[in-house]
Design a protein around this motif. Structure first.
Motif, mmCIF file in Angstrom:
data_model
loop_
_atom_site.group_PDB
_atom_site.id
_atom_site.type_symbol
_atom_site.label_atom_id
_atom_site.label_comp_id
_atom_site.label_asym_id
_atom_site.label_seq_id
_atom_site.Cartn_x
_atom_site.Cartn_y
_atom_site.Cartn_z
ATOM 1 N N ASN A 1 23.070 85.282 5.777
ATOM 2 C CA ASN A 1 22.418 84.287 4.909
ATOM 3 C C ASN A 1 23.348 83.146 4.521
ATOM 4 O OD1 ASN A 1 19.843 85.361 4.896
ATOM 5 N ND2 ASN A 1 20.253 86.708 3.168
ATOM 6 N N GLU A 2 24.639 83.415 4.422
ATOM 7 C CA GLU A 2 25.599 82.338 4.159
ATOM 8 C C GLU A 2 25.614 81.356 5.328
ATOM 9 O OE1 GLU A 2 29.347 83.666 1.696
ATOM 10 O OE2 GLU A 2 28.906 85.174 3.245
ATOM 11 N N ARG B 1 23.160 80.842 7.398
ATOM 12 C CA ARG B 1 21.876 80.118 7.363
ATOM 13 C C ARG B 1 21.945 78.953 6.379
ATOM 14 N NH1 ARG B 1 17.948 78.831 9.339
ATOM 15 N NH2 ARG B 1 16.306 79.476 7.952
ATOM 16 N N LYS B 2 22.586 79.169 5.234
ATOM 17 C CA LYS B 2 22.714 78.096 4.236
ATOM 18 C C LYS B 2 23.676 77.017 4.717
ATOM 19 C CE LYS B 2 21.589 81.025 0.313
ATOM 20 N NZ LYS B 2 22.120 81.763 -0.819
ATOM 21 N N ASP B 3 24.753 77.433 5.400
ATOM 22 C CA ASP B 3 25.738 76.476 5.906
ATOM 23 C C ASP B 3 25.180 75.616 7.040
ATOM 24 O OD1 ASP B 3 27.631 77.436 4.137
ATOM 25 O OD2 ASP B 3 28.705 78.630 5.637
ATOM 26 N N PRO C 1 21.635 74.698 7.891
ATOM 27 C CA PRO C 1 20.195 74.761 7.582
ATOM 28 C C PRO C 1 19.274 74.318 8.712
ATOM 29 C CG PRO C 1 21.221 72.936 6.426
ATOM 30 C CD PRO C 1 22.332 73.711 7.075
#
Length: 118
Positions: free
Chosen positions: A40-41, A43-45, A47
């Motif tokens: 998920n990190e 995915r956030k990094d 987008p």
């Protein structure tokens, strides 16, 4: 000519691109350069990458031995972290050169805005 896993590469550049070629592999590796990260990190990094593409690229990078996947199952929820292997860390100078070139190009363009770094 170079041969790895019964596949022939005409030059060292094509061999290198086997590992980091495509739109996302080097981007993922850059984000893992500083420290291990959870899915998920990443995915956030990144987008703009789809979940399916991220999963596929992580699997390919793991299969190629550039990253490792560590699963923690002691207590819920399940935790999975990705990090560069020692082999993957040998790419850091290449990744830094790619990043530096991008910074240079961005510096020459009026339309580029820097958003984040590790």
């Amino acid at each position: 000519m170079y041969k790895i896993e019964d596949k022939i590469y005409p030059c060292s550049t094509s061999l290198t691109m086997k590992f980091i070629g495509g739109k996302w592999k080097s981007v993922i590796l850059i984000h893992l350069k500083c420290r291990s990260k959870r899915y998920n990190e990443l995915r956030k990094d990144i987008p703009t990458i789809t979940e399916r593409t991220l999963s596929l690229q992580l699997k390919q990078l793991e299969d190629d031995g550039l990253i490792s996947r560590r699963v923690y199952t002691k207590k819920p929820p399940l935790k999975v972290e990705y990090e560069l292997t020692d082999f993957g860390k040998t790419l850091i100078p290449v990744l830094d050169a790619i990043s530096a070139w991008g910074h240079q190009v961005a510096g020459e363009s009026k339309d580029v805005e820097r958003v984040a770094s590790c």
